[in-house]
Structure formats: structure tokens, C-alpha cells
Design an enzyme around this catalytic site. Structure first.
Site, short mmCIF file in Angstrom:
data_model
loop_
_atom_site.label_atom_id
_atom_site.label_comp_id
_atom_site.label_asym_id
_atom_site.label_seq_id
_atom_site.Cartn_x
_atom_site.Cartn_y
_atom_site.Cartn_z
N HIS A 470 0.76 -0.98 -0.16
CA HIS A 470 -0.02 0.26 0.01
C HIS A 470 0.96 1.36 -0.03
O HIS A 470 0.22 2.38 -0.15
CB HIS A 470 -1.03 -0.05 1.29
CG HIS A 470 -2.19 0.72 1.02
ND1 HIS A 470 -2.34 1.43 -0.01
CD2 HIS A 470 -3.31 0.62 1.67
CE1 HIS A 470 -3.65 1.91 0.03
NE2 HIS A 470 -4.36 1.49 1.04
N ASP A 474 -2.16 2.28 -4.53
CA ASP A 474 -3.31 2.88 -3.91
C ASP A 474 -4.49 1.55 -3.98
O ASP A 474 -4.50 0.86 -4.99
CB ASP A 474 -3.81 4.00 -4.49
CG ASP A 474 -3.00 5.09 -3.83
OD1 ASP A 474 -2.30 5.01 -2.89
OD2 ASP A 474 -2.97 6.05 -4.92
#
Length: 499
Positions: A470, A474
Site C-alpha cells: 500500500h 493505492d
């Protein structure tokens, strides 16, 4: 007669190297394949072995010199008196009778691969006193990546084992002695094998760091004591200094919790087995991945009706033409390559404060083996046909199961596919293979009732899981990637039209 020692092939796109260290000096005796010097490129460190047994003559390229591919490094003079290096004369007395009427040939650790500095002797296939043929397998070494078989360099009798099973040896250690020649006599089997002395000897000598590493440490004010060397005998390389310069200060490791007391009647029924180096590496890398990446998993499901129909219709014709079985992995590989073009951050990696985008796909295909999980890499999978992908997966899968994969075949992957469905897994969250930023988990195909155009139909469904970093990917990109994979598999015609 003299033989030239030249710079070996350095690798794709690498045209020059720096002579880092000479391990031998003019006049020194050298054996076949004994390491003469070490070259340093901008990517890897390359050891140069002696092509023949003899005496090192002139050194043409001194330490610090920059040389091109095939450049002359040194010359070696052949000669009977120089056939064995000096250390061979210092072999244990027990081996002396074995050489009577024949030559004593040292069995050395073979080249282990880039950045691998030690191995564990896992199995000896021969015992002291056994007759061996040239190239017959003597023992098997285990590194943190692959298993390496050691063939006999000569025909004769195994006279001495200097590294028994379980011993850890460095890249230049002696494993055994072969008595070659018609008069070879086996050493007394009762003699206990001597412990491997090479690692201890190496630890006691001064190790010269790479010139570029010394320069960089001076520029950045880094103490060599704070840099872990990955080169031969712990030698510090340039990349080690770069890694130390960018690495955050390590947090103190928590003390391992002691094992709870075990009742005596249970203890006698337990078996304690040392973890293999491969299993230790798997454990370390997976934990590093969890500690480093901001790992998150997103899920979807895919209807494989169209893929299964396509497979059924063309599998016989495909195998007849290409000599390879049409499986599911080529469809998933193609679908992932297609999705990675649209969401390139899933195919990228973080390097310090930079993001490195890969304009190619080196697809890692996780494979279970008796020794543990390995991930052979299909290079440039995005440029390959279905047939090429199926052939590559089948060939590397067989080599993985046989323990024949080389280090190079498991390096450089940009994305990984893991198929837990072959073992019956219905749903799981795969762990990233660092430094990659994405891994796709495939699962079991299961018939389930689905609502299609207002009607309930039975369809072959599979859950898909994408674990991603992450920090760089995204949620939108991760979901988009998984949806594109789903769309390509549910309508394979999209792959042909690049939709």
C-alpha cells in the site's frame, strides 16, 4: 606452455569490470578451477577460476584496473610440479597412503551463485573407500536458495571426507580428496573425517574490501564495522555500503520467548530437526516482507466458464502443434501481463525514496517442492505466446521439483502468481515476495450457483486475491488490476484485442 586467463562473460549489457582482488601472486601454484581473482561490475561480483593446473605467471591486469570482456588478466604456465596447490601438500597424514601410485585430487565447493557465500553439506552419496567414476555425484550441498550436486572431478577412490554431513562450508572450501590413478588405495575407513578447515582459515586472514567500497565508505563516513559484507570471505562490496547508507537504524530485536516446558512423557515422542537453509530463508524473507511493506489484500472472484470452454475446444490441437499442454497458468499469466500495463505500479518496486517502474514483466510462478516453496521466474512473459509460457512453466516446474534451478532462474521477478488451488485452497491472503509490490493468489475452482441475467446458473468460480504494498499501490489501482484480470479471464477475446 602458457595458458591465458581472460575476463569471462559478465552478463547482459555489462561491458567492463574492475579487478578487485587477486587471491594468487606470480609464482604461486594453482589447481584447476581454483579462484585466481575477483572482478567487480556495477551489478555483481565475478570470481575468475583457473582454467588449468600450473603456476601463475604474469598478472597483466592489476587490482584497481578496469578491463573489458575477454581482456587478458594473467597467464598460467603448465607443469607437473605445479599441478597441485601448496595447501594440498598439507593434507592430513591419513590421506597420504591413498595417493600412493596415484594423484590426490581435491574436491572443492563449486560456484554457488551470485551473493551466496556458504552452503551446508546435506548428503554424502559416497563413503570413504568407495570407488567413484568421473562426474559421478559425490554429495549434495544446500544453500539458502538451491541444492547443488557436487560431481567427482576424477575417477578413483574417495580417500578422505573433510566436510561431513551438516558441516557449513564457504565458497572456497575443500570437501574431500579423491585418489586417482590405477594404484589408488582407499584410506582406512576407520579414520574419522577431519572437520572442514577452510572456513576457519578464511576467518583468520585479512580480507581486502572492494576498492569502490572503501572509497564510498570514506565519502559517506561509514565505519566498515557497521557494514555487512556479501563478498567472498565477508568482503565488503559497493552495494553493501549503499545498502548500509540507506538502511534505517535497526530496532532492537525482541528476545525470543523461551519454549514452554514439555512433560517428560511428551518429550520422548518429539523429534527435533534443524531447519534447512531454504526453509530458514523462506521464514526470514516472509517475515521481512511483513515488517517492511504496508501489505493489504483485496479479493474478487472470476467465472472460468469461457476459459474452460476454450481449453476444452483447443487443448488437443494446441498440444499437437506446440508439444505442450494447455493449462490455466498461461491464461492467468497473460491476464496479469495485460492488467500490469494499465496499472504499472503493481509491477514496480520501492528503492529508498524512488519508485522504479518496470517496462517489462518477469513473472514469478510460485512452485511447491519437497524442499519448500521456490519461485522460478519467467523472463519477459509479456512478450511470450501462450505456448512459450506453458513450455517455460512446465520446464521450470520440473527443474524446481528436481532441485535443479539455478540462482539466476529465481532472481529478478517483478510480479508473482501463486496457485494454492492445486492443494485445495478456497481462499487465502498471499504474502508479498520482496521487493515486489504485488502477488496474485489463485484458488480452487468450485461450482457455485450464480445469478446470470436474472437466472440462477451453476458456474465454475474461483476466488482471486491480490496482496499489494500500500506504500506504492493505492486501493483504486489494486481493485482496477484485479477487475482487469477478471474481465480478461471471463472474456479471453479481450486479450487478443488488448482491451
Amino acid at each position: 606452455m602458457s595458458t591465458e586467463v581472460r575476463v569471462p562473460t559478465l552478463g547482459e549489457s555489462v561491458t567492463e569490470a574492475t579487478v578487485a582482488t587477486w587471491f594468487k601472486q606470480p609464482g604461486d601454484a594453482v589447481a584447476v578451477d581454483e579462484m585466481l581473482c575477483e572482478l567487480e561490475t556495477d551489478k555483481v561480483t565475478v570470481e575468475v577460476p583457473s582454467p588449468i593446473a600450473g603456476t601463475l605467471g604474469e598478472i597483466v591486469a592489476a587490482e584497481g584496473d578496469t578491463v573489458g570482456v575477454d581482456a587478458l588478466l594473467a597467464t598460467i604456465s603448465e607443469g607437473g610440479a605445479a599441478a597441485a596447490p601448496a595447501p594440498a601438500a598439507e593434507a592430513a597424514p591419513a590421506a597420504a597412503p591413498a595417493a600412493s601410485g596415484g594423484d590426490a585430487v581435491d574436491v572443492m565447493v563449486p560456484t554457488l551463485g551470485e551473493s551466496v557465500t556458504e552452503a551446508t553439506v546435506s548428503t554424502w552419496f559416497k563413503a570413504v573407500g568407495d570407488t567413484v567414476a568421473q562426474d559421478e555425484m559425490l554429495c549434495e550441498l544446500e544453500t539458502d536458495k538451491v541444492s547443488v550436486e557436487v560431481p567427482s572431478p576424477a575417477a578413483g577412490v574417495l580417500a578422505e571426507i573433510t566436510a561431513p554431513e551438516g558441516a557449513t562450508v564457504d565458497a572456497s572450501a575443500k570437501l574431500a580428496v579423491i585418489s586417482s590413478g590405477a594404484g589408488a588405495v582407499a584410506a582406512a575407513p576407520a579414520a574419522a573425517p577431519a572437520p572442514a578447515a577452510a572456513p576457519a582459515a578464511a576467518a583468520g586472514k585479512d580480507v581486502e574490501n572492494a576498492p569502490s567500497a572503501n572509497k564510498l565508505m570514506a565519502e559517506k563516513g561509514i565505519d566498515a564495522a557497521n557494514v555487512a559484507g556479501s563478498g567472498r570471505d565477508g568482503r565488503i562490496m559497493k552495494e553493501d555500503v549503499l545498502k548500509a547508507a540507506t538502511a534505517p537504524a535497526p530496532a532492537p530485536a525482541p528476545a525470543a520467548a523461551p519454549r514452554a516446558p514439555v512433560p517428560a512423557d511428551d518429550a520422548v515422542r518429539e523429534e527435533r530437526v534443524k531447519m534447512t537453509k531454504l526453509r530458514q530463508t523462506i521464514a526470514r524473507r516472509l517475515k521481512e516482507s511483513q515488517n517492511t511493506a504496508a501489505m493489504l489484500t483485496t479479493y474478487n472472484e472470476v467465472d472460468l466458464t469461457e476459459v474452460m470452454a476454450l481449453r476444452k475446444e483447443y487443448k488437443d490441437l494446441f498440444e499437437k502443434k506446440h508439444g505442450a499442454r494447455l493449462g490455466f497458468m498461461s491464461f492467468f499469466t497473460k491476464a496479469c501481463c495485460h492488467a500490469l500495463k494499465e496499472v504499472p505500479e503493481v509491477n514496480a518496486e520501492i528503492d529508498g525514496t524512488d519508485v522504479v517502474y518496470k517496462n517489462y514483466v518477469h513473472m514469478g510462478i510460485a512452485a511447491g517442492t519437497p524442499q519448500g516453496l521456490v519461485v522460478p521466474v519467467i523472463r519477459d512473459a509479456d512478450q511470450m505466446s501462450f505456448a512459450d509460457i506453458e513450455k517455460a512453466i512446465a520446464e521450470k516446474g520440473k527443474r524446481a521439483r528436481d532441485g535443479k534451478l539455478s540462482m539466476a532462474e529465481m532472481q529478478g521477478g517483478t510480479f508473482t502468481i501463486s496457485n494454492g488451488g492445486v492443494y485445495g485452497s478456497l481462499m487465502s491472503s498471499p504474502i508479498l515476495n520482496p521487493p515486489q509490490s504485488g502477488i496474485l493468489g489463485m484458488h480452487k475452482i468450485q461450482d457455485r450457483p450464480m445469478v446470470i441475467n436474472g437466472e440462477i446458473k451453476i458456474r465454475p468460480m474461483m476466488y482471486l486475491a491480490l496482496s499489494y504494498d500500500h506504500r506504492i499501490v493505492d486501493g483504486k489501482g489494486a481493485v482496477t488490476f484485479l477487475v482487469r484480470v477478471k474481465e480478461a479471464l471471463e472474456d479471453p477475446r479481450r486479450l487478443l484485442m488488448d482491451l
